[in-house]
Design a protein around this motif. Structure first.
Motif, PDB file in Angstrom:
ATOM      1  N   VAL A   1      -1.730 -14.600   0.177  1.00 50.22           N
ATOM      2  CA  VAL A   1      -2.148 -13.347  -0.457  1.00 50.22           C
ATOM      3  C   VAL A   1      -3.586 -13.001  -0.085  1.00 50.22           C
ATOM      4  O   VAL A   1      -3.982 -11.840  -0.107  1.00 50.22           O
ATOM      5  CB  VAL A   1      -1.930 -13.423  -1.989  1.00 50.22           C
TER       6      VAL A   1
ATOM      7  N   ARG B   1      -6.012  -9.305   0.624  1.00 50.14           N
ATOM      8  CA  ARG B   1      -7.372  -9.060   0.128  1.00 50.14           C
ATOM      9  C   ARG B   1      -8.333  -8.748   1.279  1.00 50.14           C
ATOM     10  O   ARG B   1      -9.225  -7.916   1.129  1.00 50.14           O
ATOM     11  CB  ARG B   1      -7.858 -10.259  -0.676  1.00 50.14           C
TER      12      ARG B   1
ATOM     13  N   ARG C   1      -7.742  -5.199   2.054  1.00 46.82           N
ATOM     14  CA  ARG C   1      -8.288  -4.329   1.012  1.00 46.82           C
ATOM     15  C   ARG C   1      -9.802  -4.197   1.129  1.00 46.82           C
ATOM     16  O   ARG C   1     -10.353  -3.107   1.070  1.00 46.82           O
ATOM     17  CB  ARG C   1      -7.918  -4.836  -0.380  1.00 46.82           C
TER      18      ARG C   1
ATOM     19  N   ARG D   1       3.364 -11.258  -7.139  1.00 51.22           N
ATOM     20  CA  ARG D   1       1.966 -11.356  -6.680  1.00 51.22           C
ATOM     21  C   ARG D   1       1.701 -10.374  -5.550  1.00 51.22           C
ATOM     22  O   ARG D   1       0.672  -9.705  -5.518  1.00 51.22           O
ATOM     23  CB  ARG D   1       1.662 -12.772  -6.176  1.00 51.22           C
TER      24      ARG D   1
ATOM     25  N   GLU E   1      -0.926  -7.200  -5.670  1.00 50.83           N
ATOM     26  CA  GLU E   1      -2.000  -7.018  -4.680  1.00 50.83           C
ATOM     27  C   GLU E   1      -1.839  -5.684  -3.960  1.00 50.83           C
ATOM     28  O   GLU E   1      -2.816  -4.981  -3.708  1.00 50.83           O
ATOM     29  CB  GLU E   1      -2.016  -8.164  -3.670  1.00 50.83           C
TER      30      GLU E   1
ATOM     31  N   ARG F   1      -3.022  -2.827  -6.017  1.00 51.91           N
ATOM     32  CA  ARG F   1      -4.489  -2.725  -6.001  1.00 51.91           C
ATOM     33  C   ARG F   1      -4.943  -1.946  -4.768  1.00 51.91           C
ATOM     34  O   ARG F   1      -5.916  -1.198  -4.828  1.00 51.91           O
ATOM     35  CB  ARG F   1      -5.119  -4.115  -6.010  1.00 51.91           C
ATOM     36  N   GLU F   2      -4.239  -2.165  -3.650  1.00 52.28           N
ATOM     37  CA  GLU F   2      -4.560  -1.418  -2.429  1.00 52.28           C
ATOM     38  C   GLU F   2      -4.481   0.084  -2.705  1.00 52.28           C
ATOM     39  O   GLU F   2      -5.332   0.846  -2.271  1.00 52.28           O
ATOM     40  CB  GLU F   2      -3.587  -1.743  -1.297  1.00 52.28           C
TER      41      GLU F   2
END
Length: 112
Positions: free
Chosen positions: A27, A31, A34, A65, A69, A72-73
């Motif tokens: 993951v 990030r 991002r 998960r 994530e 959030r992007e």
């Protein structure tokens, strides 16, 4: 190279060995995308190559998960650049295989 120098140069880099970090927790690759999209920084070469090498490992992660994530992007104000980077690296199609279906169908129609 230190973190402050990376900030000055506009570079996103894993702390530690990206190979090891992405294997431990795939993951982290989302990030990286991002943070690069949000800041406009470029991804350091070793980190980028490792991301390309290990992107398929995202399939091993909990779908919840990965979904969190990904959301959030979309919420952090840099969705267009995130999606571009996720497409460029193949990450979008690993996380959401159905997104590649239209591409496969288009390719099949172009074959004589």
């Amino acid at each position: 190279m230190g973190g402050l120098e990376d900030l000055r140069q506009g570079i996103i880099r894993c702390i530690g060995d990206p190979e090891e970090k992405f294997i431990q927790d795939p993951v982290r690759m989302i990030r990286v995308i991002r943070h690069a999209a949000r800041t406009g920084f470029r991804i350091e070469e070793k980190t980028y190559r490792s991301l390309l090498t290990h992107v398929e490992k995202l399939r091993l992660c909990s779908p919840a998960r990965v979904r969190d994530e990904f959301l959030r992007e979309l919420r952090e104000g840099s969705a267009r650049e995130s999606i571009r980077l996720m497409t460029e690296t193949g990450m979008l199609f690993v996380c959401f295989p159905l997104f590649s279906l239209p591409l496969r169908m288009k390719s099949a129609r172009n074959v004589s």
